[in-house]
Enzyme design. Structure first.
Site, short mmCIF file in Angstrom:
data_model
loop_
_atom_site.label_atom_id
_atom_site.label_comp_id
_atom_site.label_asym_id
_atom_site.label_seq_id
_atom_site.Cartn_x
_atom_site.Cartn_y
_atom_site.Cartn_z
N GLU A 191 0.82 -1.22 0.00
CA GLU A 191 0.00 0.00 0.00
C GLU A 191 0.85 1.27 0.00
O GLU A 191 0.38 2.34 0.39
CB GLU A 191 -0.97 0.02 1.20
N ARG A 243 5.77 9.13 -6.83
CA ARG A 243 4.83 8.98 -7.95
C ARG A 243 4.58 10.32 -8.63
O ARG A 243 4.30 11.33 -7.97
CB ARG A 243 3.50 8.42 -7.44
N GLY A 260 -11.93 5.01 -19.37
CA GLY A 260 -13.36 5.27 -19.52
C GLY A 260 -13.81 5.55 -20.94
O GLY A 260 -14.98 5.90 -21.16
N ASP A 351 -1.36 -0.32 -10.00
CA ASP A 351 -1.70 -1.73 -9.80
C ASP A 351 -1.65 -2.41 -11.16
O ASP A 351 -2.28 -1.96 -12.13
CB ASP A 351 -3.09 -1.88 -9.21
N TRP A 405 -0.47 5.28 0.07
CA TRP A 405 -1.13 5.79 -1.14
C TRP A 405 -2.64 5.58 -1.08
O TRP A 405 -3.34 5.69 -2.07
CB TRP A 405 -0.52 5.19 -2.40
N ASP A 465 -4.93 -7.04 2.73
CA ASP A 465 -6.10 -7.25 1.86
C ASP A 465 -7.38 -7.41 2.65
O ASP A 465 -8.44 -6.94 2.23
CB ASP A 465 -5.88 -8.48 0.98
#
Length: 531
Positions: A191, A243, A260, A351, A405, A465
């Protein structure tokens, strides 16, 4: 001639360890089969295609220890082969059902070809073990494969017991070396969760770098002079890369980003919900409507009306988006380089499952991007964090703050009213196991068996998780059950080791179910030079 800047694509490939030999079919195992089908195997095809065509590319990818364990598990390998074959059988019937349907027959044929290729690749070429394909790409220098916490435990909330962090790192490095043949140079902190002092532990394991979200680097002390476009040197030595928000948002945002687009495949429309035929129903565990991976529609728009999917149109749009992304990075690098005394680095972490699973055309986008970056211009060069450090190792010293994050940038995703109950139990279990290591430092026989399995159960209970799922509200019952089950198994196994009274059938059953980390040594829960 030196480039004006670098682009570092970092993909975090992770799934929790889900393996249920006690059931012939188990719904949550499909998480792994879907990721293989839509992300990991397509990415391997893309990477190998780039190598075959002589295209220069560099990608950094984490393969977490739980994911590596599932990729090398014989039971899951056999079940995934069945998963592919069942879909191929269903698609033959789907081809007859849609024979005269000009809207949907083409997409059915697309899936027939796709699943034939997946089966050929997994069964015949990879022989059921995709880790070796990743390893070959790593050894050839195209992929930088980094590690993660052993079970993706969230470091800031486990740091109450430093032994837990040591165990997470120790087993991560062991697993990486056992399966991939070398020690990792980098780590994806689970994470992106950092707490001061973690850098010291990373240095002990020879880890050179890790990734933070933007604010984690920008709020370091002293303030980094070059923002997120140059890494910093943490107090203990490992480098922290930040990042780049601009490039990341272009990709991951479903609203503003590429995924999208109306021409791309619609994730939420699936034959498992739409087709009420026996050959599709047989793909559903316990006949529960769910995802089969056969998705026949494109996004179309924001209403419920969805048009048929056209793979060719979507592929063309992925090429356009790759060109648009690269053009934006060129402009960004042009501007940044005017302020820098060396090429800036734009690091874009995601991811991995975004590419292919959530955004079906994502692997194609990576393919187009790397080809365009290698062939169309020379301002930007793909690089890995390790390569950057080898070229530019003199970094500004700075200390990052505690961060993640997740939403809000801190801990609220993994510590809130839905999941706060787990942490006192996890901390108490870690303290108990550390005490048992001190009490039985050289256990053997059944006591060693029980303690090794207790360590596995505690690591599995520490997975972030379960807390994440409880917060997001998806599969909550399963996550709570997994959390409680691993803690219960841990306590029962610890009782056996402490009292020297063993239930061997139970030991065998639990060891068969939670069979990851064959080289487990329970003493990782106490820091020791011999480990």
């Amino acid at each position: 001639m030196a480039p004006k800047g670098y682009f570092a694509l970092v993909l975090h490939a992770h799934l929790p360890f889900v393996r249920h030999p006690e059931h012939d079919r188990f719904l949550e195992e499909d998480w792994y089969y879907e990721a293989l089908t839509e992300t990991y195997l397509p990415l391997l095809d893309v990477f190998e295609g780039l190598v075959r065509d002589g295209i220069f590319f560099r990608v950094t990818m984490s393969l977490t220890p739980t994911l590596l364990s599932m990729m090398t598990d014989p039971l899951l390998t056999a079940r995934y082969t069945r998963y592919l074959e069942e879909r191929l059988e269903a698609l033959e019937i789907e081809a007859r059902r849609t024979e005269r349907d000009s809207n949907f027959r083409p997409v059915v044929d697309f899936y027939r070809h796709r699943f034939h290729r997946l089966r050929q690749r997994f069964v015949e070429e990879d022989r059921g073990d995709v880790t070796q394909a990743f390893r070959r790409l790593m050894e050839a220098g195209h992929l930088e494969i980094i590690t993660c916490g052993a079970t993706h435990g969230y470091f800031p909330l486990l740091a109450v017991n430093e032994e837990s962090l040591y165990a997470q790192l120790s087993m991560a490095v062991r697993t990486h070396q056992r399966i991939l043949g070398r020690r990792p140079r980098g780590i994806w902190l689970p994470e992106c969760g950092y707490t001061p002092g973690v850098d010291r532990l990373l240095a002990e394991f020879g880890i050179d770098f890790f990734v933070l979200d933007s604010h984690g680097l920008l709020n370091a002390e002293p303030r980094p002079r070059y923002g997120v476009h140059r890494p910093i040197r943490t107090p203990a030595g490992p480098a922290a890369f930040g990042r780049d928000y601009e490039s990341s948002k272009q990709v991951w945002s479903a609203e503003d980003g590429y995924p999208g687009d109306p021409l791309y495949r619609e994730f939420y429309r699936d034959a498992g919900f739409d087709v009420r035929e026996p050959h599709i129903q047989r793909l559903l565990p316990a006949s529960i409507p769910t995802f089969t991976g056969l998705k026949y529609h494109r996004i179309t728009g924001k209403t419920d009306w969805k048009e048929p999917y056209h793979p060719g149109w979507a592929r063309e749009r992925a090429a356009e988006h790759a060109g648009h992304f690269l053009s934006n990075r060129q402009q960004q690098i042009q501007w940044l380089s005017s302020f820098f005394d060396r090429p800036p680095v734009v690091l874009a972490p995601y991811d991995a499952e975004l590419f292919g699973h959530w955004w079906f055309e994502g692997p194609q986008w990576i393919d187009f991007l790397m080809r365009k970056m290698a062939c169309d211009q020379h301002d930007i060069v793909a690089i890995t964090p390790a390569e950057y450090l080898d070229r530019h190792g003199d970094l500004q010293p700075a200390a990052p703050p505690e961060c993640s994050w997740g939403a809000g940038g801190f801990h609220e995703v993994w510590l809130n009213g839905s999941n706060e109950w787990i942490y006192p139990l996890l901390h108490a279990a870690a303290e108990r196991l550390s005490a048992l290591v001190q009490r039985f430092p050289d256990a053997d026989g059944q006591r060693r068996w029980a303690l090794d399995q207790a360590a596995r159960e505690l690591l599995l209970a520490q997975s972030s998780d379960w807390a994440f799922i409880m917060k997001t509200g998806t599969a909550v019952e399963y996550a709570v059950r997994r959390q409680k089950t691993h803690l219960h198994r841990f306590q029962r196994l610890a009782d056996m080791a402490e009292h020297h009274h063993y239930d061997e059938p139970y030991l065998r059953e639990v060891s068969d179910r939670d069979s990851l980390f064959p080289d487990m040594d329970y003493r990782i829960f106490q820091r020791s030079p011999r480990l």
